[in-house]
Design a protein around this motif. Sequence first.
Motif, PDB file in Angstrom:
ATOM      1  N   UNK A  83       0.763  -1.803  -0.085  1.00 40.10           N
ATOM      2  CA  UNK A  83      -0.152  -0.271  -0.095  1.00 40.10           C
ATOM      3  C   UNK A  83       0.707   0.813   0.136  1.00 40.10           C
ATOM      4  N   UNK A  84       2.160   1.454   0.212  1.00 44.84           N
ATOM      5  CA  UNK A  84       2.402   2.154   0.500  1.00 44.84           C
ATOM      6  C   UNK A  84       4.244   2.274  -0.630  1.00 44.84           C
ATOM      7  N   UNK A  85       4.268   1.456  -0.616  1.00 48.46           N
ATOM      8  CA  UNK A  85       5.392   1.198  -1.416  1.00 48.46           C
ATOM      9  C   UNK A  85       5.159   0.511  -3.205  1.00 48.46           C
ATOM     10  N   UNK A  86       3.961   0.088  -3.100  1.00 42.93           N
ATOM     11  CA  UNK A  86       3.494  -0.228  -4.567  1.00 42.93           C
ATOM     12  C   UNK A  86       2.243   0.784  -4.524  1.00 42.93           C
ATOM     13  N   UNK A  87       2.300   1.369  -4.220  1.00 40.84           N
ATOM     14  CA  UNK A  87       1.231   2.519  -4.599  1.00 40.84           C
ATOM     15  C   UNK A  87       1.266   3.318  -5.744  1.00 40.84           C
ATOM     16  N   UNK A  88      -0.118   3.394  -5.988  1.00 44.45           N
ATOM     17  CA  UNK A  88      -0.006   4.166  -7.669  1.00 44.45           C
ATOM     18  C   UNK A  88      -0.455   5.296  -7.779  1.00 44.45           C
ATOM     19  N   UNK A  89       1.343   6.068  -8.040  1.00 42.67           N
ATOM     20  CA  UNK A  89       1.108   8.022  -7.674  1.00 42.67           C
ATOM     21  C   UNK A  89       1.403   7.954  -6.570  1.00 42.67           C
ATOM     22  N   UNK A  90       2.069   7.177  -6.039  1.00 41.40           N
ATOM     23  CA  UNK A  90       2.309   7.654  -4.257  1.00 41.40           C
ATOM     24  C   UNK A  90       3.435   8.974  -4.445  1.00 41.40           C
ATOM     25  N   UNK A  91       4.323   9.090  -3.104  1.00 36.45           N
ATOM     26  CA  UNK A  91       4.914  10.172  -3.330  1.00 36.45           C
ATOM     27  C   UNK A  91       6.217   9.588  -1.844  1.00 36.45           C
ATOM     28  N   UNK A  92       7.425   9.292  -2.053  1.00 39.03           N
ATOM     29  CA  UNK A  92       8.034   9.797  -0.976  1.00 39.03           C
ATOM     30  C   UNK A  92       8.732  11.069  -0.420  1.00 39.03           C
ATOM     31  N   UNK A  93       7.617  11.911   0.596  1.00 38.27           N
ATOM     32  CA  UNK A  93       7.597  12.997   0.794  1.00 38.27           C
ATOM     33  C   UNK A  93       7.501  13.049   2.759  1.00 38.27           C
ATOM     34  N   UNK A  94       8.370  13.401   3.615  1.00 39.73           N
ATOM     35  CA  UNK A  94       8.009  13.183   5.330  1.00 39.73           C
ATOM     36  C   UNK A  94       7.605  14.709   5.358  1.00 39.73           C
ATOM     37  N   UNK A  95       7.548  15.676   4.267  1.00 40.51           N
ATOM     38  CA  UNK A  95       6.743  17.353   5.120  1.00 40.51           C
ATOM     39  C   UNK A  95       5.709  17.501   5.271  1.00 40.51           C
ATOM     40  N   UNK A 128      -0.013   2.044   6.497  1.00 37.06           N
ATOM     41  CA  UNK A 128      -1.101   3.691   6.222  1.00 37.06           C
ATOM     42  C   UNK A 128      -0.009   4.966   5.447  1.00 37.06           C
ATOM     43  N   UNK A 129      -0.648   5.762   4.565  1.00 35.78           N
ATOM     44  CA  UNK A 129      -0.326   6.774   4.137  1.00 35.78           C
ATOM     45  C   UNK A 129      -0.396   8.024   4.350  1.00 35.78           C
ATOM     46  N   UNK A 130       1.505   7.738   5.276  1.00 42.32           N
ATOM     47  CA  UNK A 130       1.829   8.879   5.946  1.00 42.32           C
ATOM     48  C   UNK A 130       2.092  10.660   5.799  1.00 42.32           C
ATOM     49  N   UNK A 131       1.647  10.676   4.094  1.00 42.73           N
ATOM     50  CA  UNK A 131       1.748  11.941   3.463  1.00 42.73           C
ATOM     51  C   UNK A 131      -0.390  12.461   3.249  1.00 42.73           C
ATOM     52  N   UNK A 132      -0.639  11.595   3.918  1.00 39.08           N
ATOM     53  CA  UNK A 132      -1.554  11.960   4.006  1.00 39.08           C
ATOM     54  C   UNK A 132      -2.204  12.988   5.206  1.00 39.08           C
ATOM     55  N   UNK A 133      -2.413  13.900   4.731  1.00 34.35           N
ATOM     56  CA  UNK A 133      -3.015  14.617   6.180  1.00 34.35           C
ATOM     57  C   UNK A 133      -4.229  13.436   7.085  1.00 34.35           C
ATOM     58  N   UNK A 134      -5.092  12.915   6.116  1.00 30.17           N
ATOM     59  CA  UNK A 134      -6.083  12.824   6.898  1.00 30.17           C
ATOM     60  C   UNK A 134      -5.595  11.513   7.703  1.00 30.17           C
ATOM     61  N   UNK A 135      -5.113  10.864   7.218  1.00 30.32           N
ATOM     62  CA  UNK A 135      -4.315   9.577   8.206  1.00 30.32           C
ATOM     63  C   UNK A 135      -3.431  10.565   8.747  1.00 30.32           C
ATOM     64  N   UNK A 136      -2.641  11.459   8.763  1.00 35.11           N
ATOM     65  CA  UNK A 136      -1.472  12.059  10.214  1.00 35.11           C
ATOM     66  C   UNK A 136      -3.311  12.832  10.625  1.00 35.11           C
ATOM     67  N   UNK A 137      -3.599  13.218  10.738  1.00 40.59           N
ATOM     68  CA  UNK A 137      -4.487  13.614  12.252  1.00 40.59           C
ATOM     69  C   UNK A 137      -5.387  12.509  12.697  1.00 40.59           C
ATOM     70  N   UNK A 138      -5.440  11.286  11.981  1.00 40.38           N
ATOM     71  CA  UNK A 138      -6.290  10.017  12.339  1.00 40.38           C
ATOM     72  C   UNK A 138      -5.860   9.369  13.174  1.00 40.38           C
ATOM     73  N   UNK A 139      -4.253   9.766  13.400  1.00 45.25           N
ATOM     74  CA  UNK A 139      -3.151   8.974  13.804  1.00 45.25           C
ATOM     75  C   UNK A 139      -3.057   9.857  15.276  1.00 45.25           C
ATOM     76  N   UNK A 140      -3.041  11.165  15.063  1.00 43.50           N
ATOM     77  CA  UNK A 140      -2.821  11.892  15.737  1.00 43.50           C
ATOM     78  C   UNK A 140      -3.817  11.145  17.194  1.00 43.50           C
ATOM     79  N   UNK A 141      -5.566  11.620  16.785  1.00 50.43           N
ATOM     80  CA  UNK A 141      -6.355  11.969  17.321  1.00 50.43           C
ATOM     81  C   UNK A 141      -6.088  10.191  18.370  1.00 50.43           C
ATOM     82  N   UNK A 142      -5.684   9.064  17.361  1.00 53.07           N
ATOM     83  CA  UNK A 142      -5.676   7.474  18.040  1.00 53.07           C
ATOM     84  C   UNK A 142      -5.083   8.699  19.604  1.00 53.07           C
TER      85      UNK A 142
END
Length: 219
Positions: A83-95, A128-142
């Motif tokens: 889901x991360x390395x094999x994602x279509x149009x994925x980004x390697x971006x730690x920003x 999980x895609x930690x370049x996605x703001x929704x994923x990041x927010x969900x992890x922080x909310x947890x």
Amino acid sequence: MPSTSTTVTYLFDPLCGWCYAAAPALQYLQGVDGVDVALAPTGLFAGPGARPMDAQFAAYAWANDQRIQQLTGQPFTQAYRDHILGAANGRFDSGPATLALTAVAHTAPGRELDALHALQRARYVDGRDTTDAAVLADVLNTLGLADAAAMVLAPDAGLHSAMAARVANAQATLQAVGARGVPQLVVAGQGEALRLLSGDALLGPREQLVALVRAAAAD
């Protein structure tokens, strides 16, 4: 208990596999009396360091991750590979992850290392895609970090400026100690002189790591 506190600056990037490997050592170090761990994200894989996740880079990353797992035992799962390395149009971006950690630093600074480890697990274990703001927010909310999660979903100029300042300071520290790459540990010795501990110290015996920190602080 030591009468004075030693601050260990941890230079890292949230998408660095070796930094993920160092997570157990950082957690241990954070629990040592008289030692404070300060996170310093370097932006290594953000901005100009970000790149598309193409097949060639994904293969390189997976090979490197497998080596890290064999040497350290930290898991890199099939979910991450698919889901991360094999994602279509994925980004390697730690920003985005660095921005999320900056939000935690502003709202609950004592929880930033917890947040980093949770984001690493979300990526490398849960896929999980930690370049996605929704994923990041969900992890922080947890983690109960609702204020930081809200900032991630609606970042303002102040948050972006704060992240840029942290990255600039971390890069300046890297240059000051003559280090390249991450992870690295920097300890302020007597007279505030900066002492570099190789990132390899994070992969060795925990007692030896603490001894190295104490020695650097006393130097």
